[in-house]
Each structure stands twice: as C-alpha cells, then as structure tokens.
Design a protein around this motif. Structure first.
Motif, PDB file in Angstrom:
ATOM      1  N   LEU A 106       0.849  -1.193   0.000  1.00  0.00           N
ATOM      2  CA  LEU A 106       0.000   0.000   0.000  1.00  0.00           C
ATOM      3  C   LEU A 106       0.884   1.242   0.000  1.00  0.00           C
ATOM      4  O   LEU A 106       2.109   1.155   0.104  1.00  0.00           O
ATOM      5  N   VAL A 107       0.281   2.414  -0.098  1.00  0.00           N
ATOM      6  CA  VAL A 107       1.061   3.650  -0.077  1.00  0.00           C
ATOM      7  C   VAL A 107       1.805   3.753   1.258  1.00  0.00           C
ATOM      8  O   VAL A 107       1.372   3.211   2.275  1.00  0.00           O
ATOM      9  N   TRP A 108       2.921   4.491   1.249  1.00  0.00           N
ATOM     10  CA  TRP A 108       3.816   4.547   2.403  1.00  0.00           C
ATOM     11  C   TRP A 108       3.110   4.996   3.677  1.00  0.00           C
ATOM     12  O   TRP A 108       3.369   4.454   4.762  1.00  0.00           O
ATOM     13  N   SER A 109       2.213   5.975   3.573  1.00  0.00           N
ATOM     14  CA  SER A 109       1.547   6.501   4.776  1.00  0.00           C
ATOM     15  C   SER A 109       0.747   5.428   5.497  1.00  0.00           C
ATOM     16  O   SER A 109       0.517   5.531   6.709  1.00  0.00           O
ATOM     17  N   ILE A 110       0.313   4.391   4.780  1.00  0.00           N
ATOM     18  CA  ILE A 110      -0.449   3.298   5.398  1.00  0.00           C
ATOM     19  C   ILE A 110       0.456   2.114   5.720  1.00  0.00           C
ATOM     20  O   ILE A 110       0.416   1.561   6.828  1.00  0.00           O
ATOM     21  N   SER A 111       1.312   1.741   4.780  1.00  0.00           N
ATOM     22  CA  SER A 111       2.154   0.547   4.964  1.00  0.00           C
ATOM     23  C   SER A 111       3.139   0.718   6.113  1.00  0.00           C
ATOM     24  O   SER A 111       3.433  -0.236   6.842  1.00  0.00           O
ATOM     25  N   SER A 112       3.660   1.939   6.306  1.00  0.00           N
ATOM     26  CA  SER A 112       4.631   2.168   7.390  1.00  0.00           C
ATOM     27  C   SER A 112       3.979   2.030   8.760  1.00  0.00           C
ATOM     28  O   SER A 112       4.619   1.587   9.718  1.00  0.00           O
ATOM     29  N   VAL A 113       2.690   2.407   8.858  1.00  0.00           N
ATOM     30  CA  VAL A 113       1.970   2.231  10.129  1.00  0.00           C
ATOM     31  C   VAL A 113       1.825   0.747  10.438  1.00  0.00           C
ATOM     32  O   VAL A 113       2.059   0.297  11.569  1.00  0.00           O
TER      33      VAL A 113
END
Length: 818
Positions: A718-725
């Motif tokens: 997923l996009v970084w803002s979601i995958s990093s969480v």
C-alpha cells in the motif's frame, strides 16, 4: 623556674647538631602524612561501608525480584508483591504503583494522588474517535497502593507522578511542599502530611509502562537517600519485564475464561430460542455468568421503558429498599453511554453519591444494551472483588497471616492486602461489551415471545418487552426501506452529515482515517454490493458486528487488519470474479472468510502457542493452531441464525460452504505459503492449469485460497503513509512476543530480535519484501491481475527503497518523512 624553661630549650636546640634537626623535621612531616593517611583510610573505610551497604541492599532487591519471578502469581499479585517489597527496602511509610494506560478523555476523567485531587472515570462515551477531534491520551492508573487510592488516575505530565513518567526520569523530593509540582489538596483533605517523595519510572522496551512512588521515609531522616534511589531504580528496571510477562500469561487465562463463559451464554441463548427457558431464569443465569467473568459482587439487569426512558428492574442484587429510583442505570438508559466509577460513594454528583451509599456500591460498571443507538436494556455490574490477588498471595503469607487475611475478608473488613473492592478494568469493559451483544439477541428473542404473552407476569416488564419488539420490528422495516442507499444510514450518519465522499473502490483507501464503527458500516455496504439481499441486511449487520466485537485490541491483528484483508479481497474480487465466473455464494464464502480470518487473534504466532503448550495448541494438535481457532469462532458466531447468512443451506450445500470457509481461513497460515506459490507457478502454465487439484472446481478453490492469502499479504504494497503504520504495528507485536518468550525461557525467532530501533524494523521489512512479497506478487499478477495487484507491485519497490534509506533510530517508521 618555669620562666627559664623557654630559653633553656632554645639553648638545648642550638646545641643540637644540624643533622638531628633535619631528622626531627622529617619525622614530624612523616607523622603529619600518617595522620592524613589515616584520615583518608578512615574516609575510604566509611565509603566502602556505604558501598557494601548499598550492594547488600541491591542484592536484597535482586533477591526479591528473583523470588517474584519464581512465584506463580497473577499480574496483579506480582505488582502488589513488588510494591510491598519496595516499600520495605526503602523504609517508606507508603508506596504505590501506577501503570500507563490510554483513554478517550472526558471533562471529569483524570485525578491524581497525591499531587492532584479529583474523581475517577465518569460517563465515558462509547464511541469517541478522531473524526470527532478526540484523540487517545495517556494517563497513569494507581494499580497498587497501601493508602486507599487504587483506581485513582493521574494525568500524563501532571504532578510528580505524571512528570516522572513524561520525562522518564527519577524525581527525589526531600520537601514536597517546596516543589511546585506537588499539590497539597490531598493532605488537606486526609490530614496526612507528605514530606518526602521518591518517584521512579518503570520502563519496558524503551517505553514508560508505569511509575513506582515511595512516600515519607521512616526513621530520623525523612528524606530518601541516594541508596534508596538506587534500590528503587533497581526494582523499577526489572519490574517492566516482569509486569509484561505476568500480563501475557494472565491475558491468556482471561481469554480462556472468556471463551468458556461465552459458550455458556450461547447455550443460554439456544435454550431461550427453543422456549425451554423462562425470561427470569435466563436472566439469573446471565447474571451468574457476568459475576464469575468479572469477579463482581452483584449484577443488575434492567429493561428500558420506551415511554419514560426509565430502567425497569429484571434483577436486583443491591436493592434500594425504599422504592426510590436507581440513579446510575437511569443515567445510562437516558444517555445511552457507558458509566464507570471507581468510587461511586464519593461522586461529585449528589444523586449518584446518594444512590451508591443507599445501595452500598463502591465500584460500578454500567453499560447500555442498544439497538440502532437506542438503549433497550442496561447491565449494571457492581463492586469488583480482587479475588485473583488474594488467591495468588495466600501461599506467600505465613499460615497465621493467611488466616487473619481470610477472616477479615469474610467479615467484610478492610483488608491489609489491597482493598475490599477495586475498579473495573479496560478488559472488563471489553468483556461486558461482548456479553451485551448476546443479551441483546436474547432480549429481542423474548420480545417476540412477549408479543404472545409468554413467560411474563409483571405488567411494566411486559410493556417494555412489547415496546422493544415494536422498536425491533420498526428497525427491520427501516433497513428494508433504506437498502437502496450506498451506506448504512444509522451507522454512518455522522459521516454523511459532514458530506465526506467515501470511495470503497480505491486501492489507497486509508483504514486509519475511519473509526471501527464506520468500518462496520463499510463492511455491510461491501457485502450488499457483492450479493447480500435486502432480506439479509439485518443478518449481515449482526454478523459483522459480532465479528468486530470478537477481534482483540492488538497492535496489528485487530479489527482494522481484519477489515483490510476483507477490503483487499473485495477489490480483487470485483475484477477477477466476473472473468472467472464465480457464483454469488462463492464470493460470499470468501468475504466471510476474509472478515473472520484473524478473529480472536491473541497477538502472537503459532510457534508461541505450540512452545508454550497453550490450551489452543493442545486442542488443535499443533496444526495451524490460530487459524483453526479463527475458524471455530467464525462458526460459533454463525450458530446464531440471526448472524448466519447461509442458514438456508442444507445437506451437501451446507457441507460445501463449511469446507470452503475452513480451507480459506487455513490458507492464511504462512506455513502453506511456498506450497501455494508452487501451485501458482503451475497455474500460470495453461497446459498444467487443469491438472491442479483436478478440474475447474479444484482450480477455483485454489484461486480463492491464493486470493485471500494475497489480501493478507497486501499491507506492505500500500502507499507509504499506510504501509509504514502497519510495519510499526507488526513489529510492536513481534517485540512483545520476543520479550515474553525470553522471560518464559522459550526460543525466540531471529527475525523478532533487534526491533527496538527503526533501522532494525526497516531491515526486517526489506527482507520480507525481497524473500516473500516480490516473488509472490509477481506470480499473482500472472494468475489474477487487477488494479490493486498492479498498484501493490508498484508500491513494493517504492517502499523497499524507502526502508533502505532509514537511518534515524529515534523516529518511528510511520513518522519518517522522505
């Protein structure tokens, strides 16, 4: 004669040879040096004695901690033992332990001891979230205290306790009244004189998890010394891991206990459904279950009169005796909000205070049973007893002391160990929420019976049940009328009022931007889009709500993760199912499996279950332990016809449905990953496609298993803002498991080590992307290509590059900016 002494000595000295004078001077200097040496040795001896004393005290502290680790105590009893030992070692008059908790704040939600005065929890809204501009705050809960303040809360960063936690620093105050952080209100109220405070934070995995505080040193010196600081810090440094270990074990026991009693509730519901159990007998059995689950003295269940919104008593273990109304249930019935109080008799609300004193209520947990946000009933649980702590501590005490404690307990006299009643905890709220779901179904069942006048004798209760039946029927009618709308109107009213446009077909849908309740509404809408009929909408809602309530509050394996896998499955299905000609039932089987695939997940791996010889591991013969557990919970939910979308299936169709869902959930076990990857390679070759599991039906099952497993592996694409969480959350779970395994003497997987720093977490994700995700998704692209699949393949490369650039060891992955 004496007058001549001086000159005669001078003449004698003048007659001495020069060498003798030098000798005398040297001897005099040597004597002076010797005196200095003796003085230094004396000081060194005193210092050695102090170091020896400190070492002995530290050894005593370590011996206490070692003894604590060896005892089979619950988390509460372990902390209680630690606090009493700490107070004894530093010679403190009083000693308390605070644990760090999170909560949704309200106007009257925090108080402090002894730095601030106030009350404990009051009227906490059931559903507060970021959408309402409310964020979770930290606070410190007084968990163990020998000065009658268990359950009191301290605001994060406020007072001495809050400041020590926020700064992660020891605070030693010799004179509390000269420190601006200290509040004198408690002393003025109680008459106690606080002089010295020693406050030490408790740290685990570089996070403050609690604070231990000693008050007033006994003896001539009232201030705490540096030796006392060392002792309390020694205990605090080791307390974090011990608390965490004890809590892991206790949480496993709580879950086992919860499962046992939930099965009993289901049995009660089944008997009620068959009309073999009267309403009052069913209520009595439910009360017994709640009392045993929450260790409560009393449980009261009330129906809400639809005309007056007043509670109508079905059971009462704390009667008012004078006929006056019960205030606390009345407040909950009218507000529809949970009420929790650790000291109801000291409430700032005079009516609550009077009600609590009249009915002898100290701690209370009162929750509404609602249908479409309208309270139908109220469950009041009063006076939680600290049973587990007494049982656990009993064998540590001497026989005489044990008999004294048990005699005092039986006589309802304030106990030396803990207090008579303690506050209800966060897990008690979660457990009661599960129970209220069952009570709601059961009461609606009796509402139908009430319309026929069965089992009821009390006119007011009859009227309440009839009104409940009317509300229930009206609700079903409304759902039928609103089935053409895109989203469930009742659950999504707040979102609709704000005019937000929700795109459920976007691969970039952000699950963290929505509350759990909103995700419930989204799940119902997706089911509706995928074939759930207007007549099934109520059943679908019941199923989704039941699944949601059974997901535990883990960092990673929680309701949001369950919804994500469900949503990813939907996105791939929306393109793949039409091409492959999958039936409506097959699509619903997959969606039910995806939503339930991690229900009841305890937050650890199968290896942990097997190595710790858990009850689940024994039950499922060490084979896909957690996946079998998820399957079991899924079908337990669907045993209730009001939650079963497939209740009309019989015979071979029913067996096909059950086997399909079981195989789909089992396919999420990473143990099968490489075997499934091998099947995908075979399927990508058209010549071998029909050979896989024999024929098209076998191929479809394999494709569905690949799809749900892919949806489970999508979060790093997923996009970084979601995958990093998600990366931070899964590492938090791994880290917690590694600490538990270390304490329990169990093997720790290499990939779970070194996750304290963001760089270690980034390396883990890079390895996972390289070894697992990229080979898998490259094959998925050849078997079932879709917009989501293409987006994931693209994002994997971008995210992998960002992980390789992580150099900062102080900022969480999800907070990094590129």
């Amino acid at each position: 004669m004496f007058g001549d002494t001086g000159p005669s000595i001078e003449r004698s000295v003048e007659k001495l040879p020069m060498a003798d004078i030098d000798s005398y001077v040297k001897k005099s200097e040597q004597i002076g040096e010797s005196e200095q040496c003796i003085k230094m040795l004396s000081e060194e001896l005193k210092s050695s004695k102090r170091r020896l004393k400190r070492a002995k005290q530290q050894i005593e502290a370590y011996r206490t901690l070692a003894h604590l680790s060896s005892l089979k105590l619950s988390a509460d009893a372990a902390m209680e033992y630690m606090v009493k030992s700490a107070g004894r070692l530093v010679h403190a008059e009083r000693c308390s332990l605070f644990t760090v908790e999170t909560m949704l704040p309200t106007a009257k939600s925090v108080s402090e001891l002894p730095q601030q005065t106030g009350k404990s929890l009051e009227l906490i809204p059931e559903t507060e979230n970021k959408e309402n501009n409310v964020t979770e705050d930290k606070y410190l809960l007084c968990h163990i205290s020998d000065n009658h303040f268990e359950g009191v809360m301290v605001e994060w960063g406020k007072g001495v306790v809050g400041s020590a936690a926020q700064m992660n620093r020891t605070i030693n105050i010799p004179d509390a009244y000269k420190d601006p952080r200290f509040c004198q209100d408690y002393d003025k109220k109680s008459g106690y004189k606080t002089k010295a405070l020693l406050t030490v934070p408790i740290v685990s995995s570089k996070k403050v998890v609690g604070v231990i505080q000693a008050i007033n040193r006994k003896g001539e010196e009232m201030a705490f010394s540096e030796d006392d600081v060392v002792i309390l810090e020694t205990i605090a440094n080791n307390a974090g891991a011990i608390i965490r270990e004890k809590r892991v074990v206790q949480n496993l026991k709580i879950e086992q206990k919860r499962g046992k009693f939930l099965m009993e509730l289901m049995n009660i519901s089944n008997e009620a459904r068959e009309y073999s159990l009267s309403l009052h007998k069913a209520v009595d059995r439910v009360r017994t279950v709640i009392k045993d689950m929450l260790d409560a003295v009393g449980v009261n269940i009330y129906l809400v009169d639809n005309n007056t919104s007043e509670p109508v008593q079905l059971s009462d273990e704390r009667p008012s005796c004078d006929g006056r109304k019960v205030t606390i249930p009345s407040i909950v019935a009218k507000s529809g909000k949970l009420y929790k109080d650790a000291q109801a008799k000291e409430s700032s609300d005079a009516s609550i205070r009077e009600d609590a004193k009249r009915r002898d209520i100290t701690s209370v947990l009162c929750m509404p049973v609602s249908e479409e946000h309208k309270p139908l009933a109220v469950v009041e649980v009063v006076n939680k007893v600290k049973v587990d702590s007494y049982k656990s501590m009993s064998f540590v005490l001497s026989p005489e002391r044990r008999r004294s404690v048990m005699h005092r307990r039986s006589s309802s006299v304030e106990l030396d160990i803990g207090h008579k009643y303690v506050p209800f905890k966060q897990e008690d709220e979660f457990t009661l929420e599960l129970i209220c779901t069952q009570i709601r179904s059961m009461l609606l069942l009796y509402a139908d019976a009430g319309s026929l006048g069965m089992y009821l004798s009390h006119n007011q209760i009859t009227r309440s049940l009839l009104e409940m039946h009317k509300v229930s029927s009206t609700t079903r009618s409304l759902h039928h009328q609103m089935s053409s709308m895109n989203l469930d109107v009742d659950l999504m009213s707040n979102t609709i009022k704000r005019g937000k446009k929700i795109n459920l077909d976007s691969p970039d849908f952000d699950v963290f931007a929505h509350s759990d309740e909103q995700l419930v509404a989204f799940a119902i809408e997706i089911f509706r889009r995928c074939g759930v009929t207007d007549q099934q909408v109520d059943t679908c809602k019941n199923f989704v709500v039941a699944v949601r309530t059974r997901y535990l509050k883990n960092p990673f394996h929680n309701w949001k993760h369950g919804f994500c896998v469900f949503h990813h499955s939907y996105l791939i299905l929306s393109e793949v199912s039409k091409k492959k000609g999958w039936s409506r039932n097959s699509i619903l089987y997959l969606l039910v499996s995806a939503l339930s695939h991690d229900v009841g997940h305890p937050g650890n791996t199968n290896d942990f279950e097997i190595n710790s010889q858990s009850e689940r591991a024994v039950r499922y013969n060490h084979q896909s332990v957690l996946e079998n557990h998820h399957c079991s919970l899924c079908f337990q939910i669907m045993r209730d016809p009001s939650c079963n979308l497939f209740k009309d299936l019989e015979g071979e169709k029913f067996l096909r449905m059950k086997n399909t869902i079981i195989n789909l959930i089992l396919a999420t076990d990473m143990k099968h990953h490489f075997k499934m990857q091998s099947k995908m390679r075979s399927m990508s070759n058209e010549k071998k496609a029909e050979e896989v599991k024999g024929g098209s039906s076998g191929r479809q099952q394999v494709e569905m298993e690949i799809l749900i497993h892919s949806a489970d592996l999508a979060n790093q694409g997923l996009v970084w803002s979601i995958s990093s969480v998600w990366a931070d959350r899964v590492c938090d779970e791994f880290q917690a498991q590694a600490e538990s395994e270390t304490k329990l003497g169990l093997p720790v997987a290499p990939f779970m080590r070194g996750l304290e720093k963001p760089t270690g977490r980034a390396k883990l994700q890079m390895s996972f992307i390289d070894a697992i995700l990229v080979p898998w998704w490259d094959l998925v692209r050849t078997v079932m290509s879709s917009k989501l699949v293409e987006k994931i393949c693209e994002n994997l490369g971008k995210n992998r590059k960002r992980y390789s650039e992580v150099k900062d060891d102080k900022t969480a992955l999800s907070k990094l900016k590129f």
